[in-house]
Design an enzyme around this catalytic site. Structure first.
Site, mmCIF file in Angstrom:
data_model
loop_
_atom_site.group_PDB
_atom_site.id
_atom_site.type_symbol
_atom_site.label_atom_id
_atom_site.label_comp_id
_atom_site.label_asym_id
_atom_site.label_seq_id
_atom_site.Cartn_x
_atom_site.Cartn_y
_atom_site.Cartn_z
ATOM 1 N N THR A 249 37.717 33.961 13.439
ATOM 2 C CA THR A 249 37.954 32.668 12.798
ATOM 3 C C THR A 249 36.866 32.355 11.769
ATOM 4 O OG1 THR A 249 38.967 31.913 14.835
ATOM 5 C CG2 THR A 249 38.321 30.217 13.263
ATOM 6 N N VAL A 250 35.609 32.419 12.197
ATOM 7 C CA VAL A 250 34.531 32.031 11.279
ATOM 8 C C VAL A 250 34.375 33.087 10.166
ATOM 9 C CG1 VAL A 250 32.102 31.392 11.055
ATOM 10 C CG2 VAL A 250 33.356 30.774 13.120
ATOM 11 N N VAL B 146 24.696 24.976 15.398
ATOM 12 C CA VAL B 146 24.755 23.644 16.015
ATOM 13 C C VAL B 146 25.496 22.693 15.081
ATOM 14 C CG1 VAL B 146 23.452 21.712 16.989
ATOM 15 C CG2 VAL B 146 22.501 24.024 17.107
ATOM 16 N N GLU C 6 39.341 27.441 24.683
ATOM 17 C CA GLU C 6 39.591 28.859 24.992
ATOM 18 C C GLU C 6 40.431 28.954 26.266
ATOM 19 O OE1 GLU C 6 38.071 31.424 23.273
ATOM 20 O OE2 GLU C 6 36.762 30.205 21.993
ATOM 21 N N LYS D 251 22.900 24.497 22.493
ATOM 22 C CA LYS D 251 22.684 23.776 21.233
ATOM 23 C C LYS D 251 21.510 22.792 21.345
ATOM 24 C CE LYS D 251 27.438 24.289 19.566
ATOM 25 N NZ LYS D 251 28.790 23.697 19.648
ATOM 26 N N GLY E 121 35.508 24.382 13.898
ATOM 27 C CA GLY E 121 36.616 24.620 12.981
ATOM 28 C C GLY E 121 36.229 25.679 11.988
#
Lengths: 405, 405
Positions: free
Chosen positions: B11-12, B127, B185, B200, B297
């Site tokens: 995704t990223v 983060v 997930e 984080k 996202g």
């Protein structure tokens, strides 16, 4: 040990000296070396103040001292600040400033001077006080094309509007209270007429788009005409009135305005109250992001100035790139922008005619305001609104901003 | 033209390729040169995808290519990411990553490796997704001593808690819905048990205080025990339940926790809903500041990764200082911390005894939960709370966070 000079020992200047002393150790760690104030330039003397031994009245003592790496300009106003800053850069010193008037008027020239000399000209504190916004725009949002910036950028007017909204007080009463509390100047024009806000959105817009927005060309309205009646209507509409500065890109044109707006509870700036500032940014890949905090005040502003000093010390001899060219950014015509408006009309008999002229979607009346009515218009251009408004006795109009997150 | 390689086309990774293409021109301006993806490392092939011609399956092709300046690691997990990142740094390539597990586990080591070699190891996306927070902590809040960081740092759990609050649905139902929407997930453990959030806050706390917080030592509770009954009580208290991560400094000790908290409408994170993230920071001179936006996202996260790539390209051959040493930051004992708690007790007859034991300031009952009651305790240490709670049949307890802005 980096040596610096502070031009102006007013609120921000004394804050800078205080922050450097209070957080000496952590600042030294972050800068890589200690930071010492060698001179403070002021017309006055400060007998009894530990700073007195550092006071000089002649800027050339600072300019000619080769030990001084960084000059902090916190005098405000264009002159003599502009002359002093140029002299400092010419003498090989980086400059940090909180002076939005100077940055809005001469930003690209001073940035270019710094770049040519491998120096830095930094101005984080010029917008949003302590809120980190200039550096995020320059260095964090670099993957994005910014499409909108909307902010509450002036603490004084936000304080006044918040009090008017929450307490139902008149503009005049709240202004007086704000002056007594030191939140507003005796001559409040720069704040209440929107001039300060306008310069700040000019700076942010120039940085976001990389070329120069002339602040004089930004349509600017202040809050002096906002009345308790407006707040009564706003309440009926579930809205508050905020002085917003906004710029946005549409069809390759950039539009900018500073004016009071009606915003409802879904707006990201709805809860930004009192002297706080908030800045909403939309980028084409990051989506929505918001920054929020103390927009003014001695220590928050000094915190931003000192962070710039730390950055200058870390980057001695190296320019940190800022994308802001001389090239002028031509703003799109204000009259083209489509909005919804709230309009008050002083003639009950004109209701049907007005509803038609403004394609009104909602009629609002308020008890006690029996000789007038309010309308929420359809989405229309400023031009079309002006044409329709010319036919009626308009007691006031406020734009809506519909940003949601 | 700077050439980069992307490790992982999930995704990223695909977001990074997309952002570099979409905003090619503005990115080139901001970086000072164009940025081209030369390789994408993935185990899979992507026939038909324009990226197919760049796919390699062997990381050494990337490591050995002297043209590659920057390696983007977006594979996630510790291995093989850690090995690949070390190899890249050893080969003289800067690294940008979105991998909080890697950063929380090996941050100081990778930062030191980069520094020794005049390279950079950057992790803005680890983060808060797209929200600029690592760079502001490193470069903007440098004049401050940070005294508190409190954040909603995980979009999945915030989505679940928001839906439970707004729709009264059960944890299980909302989790399933979140999984169907791709927000959670199939194995949601890392999110719902608070492990992701914990890593984080470990990263942010390490950066704020300059030494290493071991994430394993942070007291961590997830949201799996939060029930619709808890939300019914929360509503009566004018509160919502949020999974907060917080660290703060008191009497020279740093305390950290990840857990569900009750917060009311005056809390700066009260309106951070759905998959959004928000991070509140308090500094001793800046006061309150808040950052808010899309915490996850594809494109927001890619925006942060690409901003790091731009920064690496701008700083070729120059390390951007990050204050995060190997030195371990010993956290203060969780049991010492004073808080107010909300506690549910399954024994109506124990009301008076419980009110006394917890020095209760408020009793809360909810229709339909007739065999229990809730109490808001006085301010007490975790230790004192645990001792009092041991005497009763406790059905649940949630801490209050009282941060206001």
């Amino acid at each position: 040990m980096a040596k610096i000079a502070v031009l102006g020992y007013g609120t921000v200047g004394s804050g800078v000296v205080e922050v450097l002393e209070t957080n000496k150790n952590s600042i030294e760690k972050r800068a890589g070396e200690g930071i010492e104030v060698k001179y403070v330039l002021d017309l006055r003397d400060f007998p009894g103040d530990p700073v007195q031994e550092k006071i000089v009245h002649d800027v050339d003592i600072i300019i000619q001292d080769k030990e001084i790496d960084v000059v902090v300009e916190v005098m405000g106003g264009i002159e003599p600040a502009f002359t002093f800053v140029k002299k400092a850069l010419e003498a090989g010193k980086s400059v940090c400033t909180s002076n939005k008037a100077l940055v809005a008027e001469h930003g690209p020239e001073l940035l270019a001077m710094a770049k040519e000399r491998n120096l830095n000209f930094m101005f984080e504190a010029s917008v949003g006080g302590g809120i980190p916004i200039i550096r995020p725009l320059n260095q964090s949002l670099t993957a994005d094309e910014i499409t909108q910036i909307t902010g509450i950028l002036n603490g004084t007017t936000n304080y006044i509007l918040t009090k008017m909204s929450q307490e139902g007080s008149s503009y005049e009463d709240v202004l007086k209270e704000a002056q007594d509390l030191g939140y507003a100047e005796r001559n409040p024009e720069a704040d209440v007429e929107g001039y300060d806000t306008c310069r700040k959105i000019a700076i942010l817009t120039s940085l976001a788009f990389g070329s120069t927005v002339k602040f004089e060309e930004i349509q600017t309205e202040g809050i002096t005409k906002i009345s308790t009646a407006d707040f009564a209507y706003a309440e009926k509409l579930g809205c508050v009135v905020k002085l917003l500065a906004t710029s946005f890109k549409k069809d390759e044109k950039v539009y900018a305005i500073t004016a009071p707006f009606l915003i409802d509870a879904t707006h990201p700036l709805y809860n930004v109250n009192d002297v706080l500032n908030g800045i909403y940014i939309h980028g084409n890949v990051i989506g929505d992001v918001m920054f929020f905090g103390a927009g003014a005040g001695k220590l928050p502003t000094a915190s931003a100035v000192v962070a710039d000093v730390v950055d200058c010390v870390k980057h001695k001899g190296r320019n940190v790139m800022t994308l802001w060219s001389y090239e002028k950014l031509e703003l799109g015509s204000a009259m083209e922008v489509e909005r919804t408006f709230f309009v008050r009309i002083k003639d009950r008999a004109a209701l049907e005619k007005a509803k038609e002229a403004f394609h009104a979607v909602q009629t609002v009346t308020v008890d006690g305001l029996d000789d007038e009515f309010g309308l929420v218009t359809a989405n229309m251009t400023e031009q079309a609104f002006a044409q329709a408004a010319a036919q009626f006795d308009v007691a006031g109009r406020i734009r809506f901003d519909k940003t949601t997150i």
